[in-house]
Design an enzyme around this catalytic site. Structure first.
Site, short mmCIF file in Angstrom:
data_model
loop_
_atom_site.label_atom_id
_atom_site.label_comp_id
_atom_site.label_asym_id
_atom_site.label_seq_id
_atom_site.Cartn_x
_atom_site.Cartn_y
_atom_site.Cartn_z
N HIS A 152 0.84 -1.22 0.00
CA HIS A 152 0.00 0.00 0.00
C HIS A 152 0.86 1.26 0.00
O HIS A 152 0.44 2.30 0.48
CB HIS A 152 -0.95 0.03 1.20
CG HIS A 152 -1.65 -1.25 1.46
ND1 HIS A 152 -2.91 -1.53 0.96
CD2 HIS A 152 -1.26 -2.36 2.14
CE1 HIS A 152 -3.26 -2.74 1.35
NE2 HIS A 152 -2.27 -3.27 2.05
N SER A 172 13.96 22.31 -15.25
CA SER A 172 12.74 23.08 -15.44
C SER A 172 13.10 24.43 -16.04
O SER A 172 14.18 24.96 -15.80
CB SER A 172 12.05 23.26 -14.08
OG SER A 172 11.25 24.42 -14.10
N LYS A 220 15.49 22.11 -10.23
CA LYS A 220 14.84 20.83 -10.55
C LYS A 220 15.58 19.93 -11.52
O LYS A 220 16.21 20.39 -12.46
CB LYS A 220 13.43 21.11 -11.10
CG LYS A 220 12.48 21.56 -10.01
CD LYS A 220 11.06 21.53 -10.49
CE LYS A 220 10.51 20.13 -10.40
NZ LYS A 220 9.16 20.08 -10.93
N GLU A 275 9.11 9.20 -17.01
CA GLU A 275 7.73 9.67 -17.17
C GLU A 275 7.20 9.39 -18.57
O GLU A 275 6.04 8.99 -18.75
CB GLU A 275 7.64 11.16 -16.89
CG GLU A 275 7.87 11.52 -15.43
CD GLU A 275 7.97 13.02 -15.24
OE1 GLU A 275 7.08 13.59 -14.60
OE2 GLU A 275 8.94 13.63 -15.73
#
Ligand code: ARG
Length: 442
Positions: free
Chosen positions: A141, A262, A268, A275
């Protein structure tokens, strides 16, 4: 409509079947000669014509546009050797021809993809081998559950991809059935030798029913399903890479070239490659649904709807191949950050089950032990302590059974190493896993 021909045609997307088409036609022609349906000199002309077209295609020459690649090649052949080229299509239809082409093409690609999967598995196993000493929290979980070896975690993926390869192997068997000789739908009155063509084209079997053979696309659906499942497994892996790269986890680093910055936030590094692979699953699952929908409800035998099978098949194929190449490179660059994985094991009371097992080994029914340890965890939370920060006195408040050796149960290495059950996370068992899978990856 000016582009009506273009609309019903498939030339814009079936060009890549050109080589398979010619290889199929050469075998078909040889069979026509062997069975004396056409004479040897005509056969020779056709084969040398086809070979010259094949050479040009391989050099990157673009064949003039026709309704589809099959017509394009036949027309080109006739342009090069004259009307005798028209004899090639004896005892054949584009219906059995296109089904054959796709099978020839996919057989090759199934092998290519199996190799790509294998390469990625080897990388996973290598990483597991190198990181055998890294212990991290295992989750259920997505909550800290029990410590596991990072190697064990990586090897779970090696198993998934092993099954993917086995599925491809299975799909290959059903793709390896030659429909050629079924003609349009009913077979042919010419005395052809389908076994001979199958031998020339390296097909294990020939189809049993001509109606089925020209309209069956199960093998393509199965293939795209295999692609979808590989994509699904990749999304799981990528999701974890993305999580583990997040500073909150900080378990791993990967090479900068698989991330991007970014445009606005200078700090970043975004895990773009992971992704994009995760995102590609969308179109690949879509390809499967598209293909299923195209094939559904079709009356026997061939229907032109089936022409639409190619874009989803090729799309799934191309994208899975790309994803496998990228994930392999990315995984090669993966490094575990030991301090972070270790630090993380201190959170979440992941040794709690060990304490319950300790009591259970001392004859406390597991359910009772479970309740007791739940109370201990609550106590720890209340006093902001970890399980290994309690004194034996404190443990004895909960049960007199606890002796000093309880602290051995809280040692990370001990916790993992006693998971000796077959397939468990003990070092020994993980090393056995590595050995076993390595044997399969040879
Ligand atoms: N381009 C067609 C396809 O991809 C070839 C078969 C055409 N057959 C026909 N009866 N019109 O399916």
């Amino acid at each position: 409509m000016q582009n009506f021909d273009q609309f019903i045609g498939s030339f814009s997307f079936d060009g890549r079947l050109g080589e398979s088409d010619i290889i199929g036609s050469i075998a078909h022609t040889k069979m026509l000669v062997k069975t004396k349906i056409i004479n040897a000199s005509d056969g020779k002309k056709i084969i040398s014509g086809l070979t010259s077209v094949l050479k040009d295609i391989r050099k990157g020459w673009s064949i003039p546009k026709e309704e589809d690649i099959h017509y394009a090649i036949e027309k080109e052949l006739i342009r090069r050797i004259g009307i005798v080229g028209g004899k090639m299509h004896t005892a054949r239809s584009r219906n059995d021809q296109v089904a054959t082409d796709l099978r020839i093409y996919l057989k090759q690609e199934i092998t290519n993809i199996k190799n790509l999967v294998n390469t990625f598995q080897r990388t996973l196993v290598k990483k597991a081998d190198e990181n055998i000493d890294i212990i991290m929290p295992g989750f259920t979980h997505l909550q800290p559950a029990q410590p596991v070896l990072a190697a064990h975690h990586l090897l779970a993926y090696a198993q998934m991809f092993q099954r993917d390869k086995e599925r491809l192997y299975d799909c290959y068997k059903r793709t390896d059935i030659l429909p050629l000789g079924s003609a349009a739908l009913a077979g042919t009155s010419f005395k052809i030798d389908r076994q001979y063509t199958a031998k020339l084209l390296d097909f294990q079997n020939i189809s049993e029913n001509s109606l089925d053979a020209v309209s069956d696309r199960d093998f393509a659906v199965e293939f795209v399903f295999c692609m979808a499942l590989i994509a699904l497994h990749l999304t799981r892996f990528c999701e974890e890479m993305i999580l583990w790269m997040n500073p909150e986890f900080g378990y791993i680093t990967i090479d900068d070239k698989f991330t991007s910055g970014s445009s606005i936030m200078p700090q970043k590094r975004n895990p773009d490659c992971a992704e994009v692979i995760r995102g590609k699953s969308g179109r690949i699952f879509g390809d499967l649904i598209a293909l299923l929908t195209i094939a559904k409800s079709l009356p026997l035998a061939y229907n032109r709807d089936l022409q639409e099978d190619k874009p989803p098949v090729f799309d799934a194929l191309d994208n899975v191949k790309m994803c496998l190449k990228v994930i392999n490179e990315m995984t090669k660059s993966l490094k575990f950050v030991k301090e972070r994985t270790l630090k993380s094991t201190e959170k979440g009371f992941i040794a709690a089950t060990e304490i319950a097992d300790y009591l259970t080994r001392n004859n406390v029914p597991f359910r009772t032990a479970h309740g007791l340890v739940k109370d201990i965890v609550l106590y720890c939370k209340k006093h902001s302590k970890a399980l290994n920060e309690l004194s034996i006195k404190e443990y004895n408040k909960f049960s007199p059974i606890f002796k000093k050796d309880i602290f051995n149960c809280l040692d990370l290495k001990n916790i993992t190493n006693i998971k000796m059950s077959y397939g468990g996370t003990s070092r020994k068992s993980v090393i056995r896993q590595i050995k076993n899978i390595k044997r399969k990856l040879k």
